[in-house]
Design a protein around this motif. Structure first.
Motif, PDB file in Angstrom:
ATOM      1  N   ARG A 194     155.117  10.623  40.757  1.00  0.00           N
ATOM      2  CA  ARG A 194     155.763   9.348  41.042  1.00  0.00           C
ATOM      3  C   ARG A 194     156.571   8.919  39.829  1.00  0.00           C
ATOM      4  O   ARG A 194     156.100   9.013  38.701  1.00  0.00           O
ATOM      5  CB  ARG A 194     154.687   8.310  41.385  1.00  0.00           C
ATOM      6  CG  ARG A 194     155.180   6.888  41.550  1.00  0.00           C
ATOM      7  CD  ARG A 194     154.009   6.038  41.991  1.00  0.00           C
ATOM      8  NE  ARG A 194     154.224   4.620  41.756  1.00  0.00           N
ATOM      9  CZ  ARG A 194     153.306   3.677  41.943  1.00  0.00           C
ATOM     10  NH1 ARG A 194     152.104   4.021  42.373  1.00  0.00           N
ATOM     11  NH2 ARG A 194     153.562   2.412  41.715  1.00  0.00           N
ATOM     12  N   ARG A 195     157.784   8.466  40.056  1.00  0.00           N
ATOM     13  CA  ARG A 195     158.640   8.042  38.951  1.00  0.00           C
ATOM     14  C   ARG A 195     158.122   6.726  38.357  1.00  0.00           C
ATOM     15  O   ARG A 195     157.810   5.786  39.079  1.00  0.00           O
ATOM     16  CB  ARG A 195     160.074   7.863  39.431  1.00  0.00           C
ATOM     17  CG  ARG A 195     161.026   7.352  38.345  1.00  0.00           C
ATOM     18  CD  ARG A 195     162.415   7.094  38.900  1.00  0.00           C
ATOM     19  NE  ARG A 195     163.097   8.339  39.199  1.00  0.00           N
ATOM     20  CZ  ARG A 195     164.225   8.398  39.914  1.00  0.00           C
ATOM     21  NH1 ARG A 195     164.744   7.314  40.434  1.00  0.00           N
ATOM     22  NH2 ARG A 195     164.812   9.568  40.121  1.00  0.00           N
ATOM     23  N   VAL A 196     158.048   6.687  37.026  1.00  0.00           N
ATOM     24  CA  VAL A 196     157.655   5.486  36.290  1.00  0.00           C
ATOM     25  C   VAL A 196     158.766   5.191  35.284  1.00  0.00           C
ATOM     26  O   VAL A 196     159.226   6.093  34.589  1.00  0.00           O
ATOM     27  CB  VAL A 196     156.311   5.696  35.542  1.00  0.00           C
ATOM     28  CG1 VAL A 196     155.919   4.440  34.784  1.00  0.00           C
ATOM     29  CG2 VAL A 196     155.220   6.097  36.519  1.00  0.00           C
ATOM     30  N   PRO A 197     159.239   3.940  35.208  1.00  0.00           N
ATOM     31  CA  PRO A 197     160.289   3.616  34.235  1.00  0.00           C
ATOM     32  C   PRO A 197     159.871   4.005  32.815  1.00  0.00           C
ATOM     33  O   PRO A 197     158.726   3.792  32.410  1.00  0.00           O
ATOM     34  CB  PRO A 197     160.444   2.102  34.383  1.00  0.00           C
ATOM     35  CG  PRO A 197     160.023   1.829  35.796  1.00  0.00           C
ATOM     36  CD  PRO A 197     158.895   2.788  36.059  1.00  0.00           C
ATOM     37  N   LEU A 231     170.254   5.262  35.893  1.00  0.00           N
ATOM     38  CA  LEU A 231     170.192   4.277  36.959  1.00  0.00           C
ATOM     39  C   LEU A 231     169.917   4.981  38.287  1.00  0.00           C
ATOM     40  O   LEU A 231     170.430   6.076  38.543  1.00  0.00           O
ATOM     41  CB  LEU A 231     171.501   3.486  37.067  1.00  0.00           C
ATOM     42  CG  LEU A 231     171.910   2.673  35.839  1.00  0.00           C
ATOM     43  CD1 LEU A 231     172.803   3.492  34.912  1.00  0.00           C
ATOM     44  CD2 LEU A 231     172.620   1.397  36.253  1.00  0.00           C
ATOM     45  N   ASP A 232     169.113   4.338  39.138  1.00  0.00           N
ATOM     46  CA  ASP A 232     168.828   4.918  40.443  1.00  0.00           C
ATOM     47  C   ASP A 232     169.948   4.562  41.422  1.00  0.00           C
ATOM     48  O   ASP A 232     170.960   3.955  41.056  1.00  0.00           O
ATOM     49  CB  ASP A 232     167.454   4.475  40.946  1.00  0.00           C
ATOM     50  CG  ASP A 232     167.364   2.970  41.192  1.00  0.00           C
ATOM     51  OD1 ASP A 232     168.417   2.285  41.190  1.00  0.00           O
ATOM     52  OD2 ASP A 232     166.236   2.470  41.368  1.00  0.00           O
ATOM     53  N   ASP A 233     169.757   4.929  42.688  1.00  0.00           N
ATOM     54  CA  ASP A 233     170.791   4.711  43.698  1.00  0.00           C
ATOM     55  C   ASP A 233     171.108   3.232  43.899  1.00  0.00           C
ATOM     56  O   ASP A 233     172.214   2.879  44.320  1.00  0.00           O
ATOM     57  CB  ASP A 233     170.362   5.330  45.033  1.00  0.00           C
ATOM     58  CG  ASP A 233     170.300   6.848  44.973  1.00  0.00           C
ATOM     59  OD1 ASP A 233     170.973   7.427  44.100  1.00  0.00           O
ATOM     60  OD2 ASP A 233     169.579   7.446  45.797  1.00  0.00           O
ATOM     61  N   VAL A 255     166.173   2.924  35.270  1.00  0.00           N
ATOM     62  CA  VAL A 255     164.853   3.545  35.400  1.00  0.00           C
ATOM     63  C   VAL A 255     164.431   4.267  34.127  1.00  0.00           C
ATOM     64  O   VAL A 255     163.250   4.616  33.973  1.00  0.00           O
ATOM     65  CB  VAL A 255     164.806   4.517  36.593  1.00  0.00           C
ATOM     66  CG1 VAL A 255     164.980   3.759  37.897  1.00  0.00           C
ATOM     67  CG2 VAL A 255     165.863   5.607  36.452  1.00  0.00           C
ATOM     68  N   ALA A 256     165.373   4.487  33.205  1.00  0.00           N
ATOM     69  CA  ALA A 256     165.007   5.164  31.959  1.00  0.00           C
ATOM     70  C   ALA A 256     166.099   4.948  30.917  1.00  0.00           C
ATOM     71  O   ALA A 256     167.271   4.751  31.257  1.00  0.00           O
ATOM     72  CB  ALA A 256     164.787   6.659  32.188  1.00  0.00           C
TER      73      ALA A 256
END
Length: 366
Positions: free
Chosen positions: A262-265, A315-317, A322-323
């Motif tokens: 799972r993606r975590v910032p 950046l996400d969609d 996010v990072a």
């Protein structure tokens, strides 16, 4: 041969020489290499500034700090004086569960809370303590301004002779096992006892502590809303001491780090002249947490009177950050923008503490 390659080769040579020797003799060989690199007190000139620790050490005088650890699952804490520029309480206590016990420090701001406070968990590096790390990062001062609690778990010499978190050991990389279970349990305890906001809990660390912070984010994405890693390594980069030393050199297991469920910032800082943990680890960690499907922006920061940097933002969609990956130019193995009151700090760099806290609080809208 570059300095970081020489350092890791020396460590690997000491480990090989120590095989078959008694534990004390093997440890002495490794400690000699660490002293040469300035990573242990000794007669050699340190590669980084040496600590001045303004806080009372938890091995210090007060009798109540030397009493037996609390039973499993039973925490306790007592107030201690904080740093002069951070007027809140700096509590000291112990938390235990089936994996053992660890001491901790907890900063509680002096300013009244308007609601549940954010909680930042800070994991120190090797040859550091909770108090030393608090001094060097100056996170308590920022926490006072932002109304955050700051928890500093303290590694035990009995668990690692260099006070490192055992990020490289497979026994300490899984949810509800080993040191991750202790750190997570301690975090949950503070959440409950101090009425912190369960939606705004963050974890950060330096070096071995940074690598363990990454482990915590990967193992507990339901507990930690974002992760900050300074001079650390990817999750799963090693499974034992030897592979850990190779990972520090930039040689990870299987040639790449494992994907996260799972993606975590994540926000990463790494000096491009780090002679202890190869800078490629910062890039690998950033890729591990961002994975695919992100848009990247890159900007360079002017050095001015200090060190310049390159920041890559993912950046996400939906356009959410996010990072962030900060490469600090000319910096070694030290906390960027840190206070010289603590060890392994570089005051010339951008303020990693302020940037991490900004990134953390932005994840939940502050």
């Amino acid at each position: 041969m570059k300095p970081y390659e020489r350092f890791v080769d020396n460590i690997l040579g000491a480990v090989r020489s120590g095989q078959g020797k008694d534990p004390l003799a093997a440890t002495a060989l490794i400690q000699d290499v660490l002293r040469d690199a300035g990573l242990m007190p000794g007669t050699h000139a340190p590669a980084e500034p040496v600590a001045r620790t303004p806080f009372v050490d938890l091995n210090g005088v007060p009798d109540w700090l030397r009493r037996p650890a609390a039973p499993h699952g039973t925490p306790w804490a007592r107030p201690q004086r904080s740093a002069p520029d951070a007027p809140g309480q700096f509590l000291a206590g112990t938390f235990g569960n089936a994996a053992g016990t660890r001491r901790y420090r907890l900063y509680v701001p002096a300013r009244a809370a308007s609601g549940p406070r954010p909680l930042v968990v800070m994991l120190h590096g090797c040859q550091q303590s909770a108090g030393d790390f608090a001094a060097g990062t100056a996170m308590n001062r920022l926490a006072e301004e932002q109304g955050c609690l700051v928890l500093y778990p303290d590694q035990e010499r009995g668990a690692n002779s260099s006070n490192c978190w055992n990020w490289f050991d497979a026994a300490h990389q899984q949810r509800e096992q080993g040191e991750p279970s202790l750190i997570a349990g301690m975090t949950r305890h503070v959440l409950q006892e101090h009425g912190a906001d369960p939606g705004r809990v963050y974890v950060a660390g330096l070096s071995a502590g940074g690598a363990m912070a990454a482990v915590m984010g990967a193992a507990y994405p339901d507990l930690y809303a974002a992760v900050g890693v300074h001079s650390g390594l990817p999750v799963g980069a090693a499974r034992d001491l030897m592979s850990g030393l190779n990972a520090m050199k930039g040689k990870h297991l299987g040639g790449k780090s494992q994907a996260l469920r799972r993606r975590v910032p994540l926000i990463v800082f790494h000096g491009d002249q780090d002679a202890v943990v190869h800078p490629s680890n910062g890039a690998a960690l950033y890729r591990q947490f961002t994975q695919a499907g992100v848009r990247e922006l890159e900007e360079r920061g002017d050095a001015g009177a200090g060190r310049g940097h390159t920041r890559t933002t993912a950046l996400d969609d939906a356009g959410r950050v996010v990072a962030e990956h900060w490469v600090v130019h000319g910096a070694g193995h030290a906390w960027a923008g840190g206070d010289p009151a603590g060890s392994y700090t570089d005051a010339a760099g951008p303020d990693a503490s302020a940037e991490m806290l900004r990134f953390f609080l932005a994840q939940a809208g502050g």
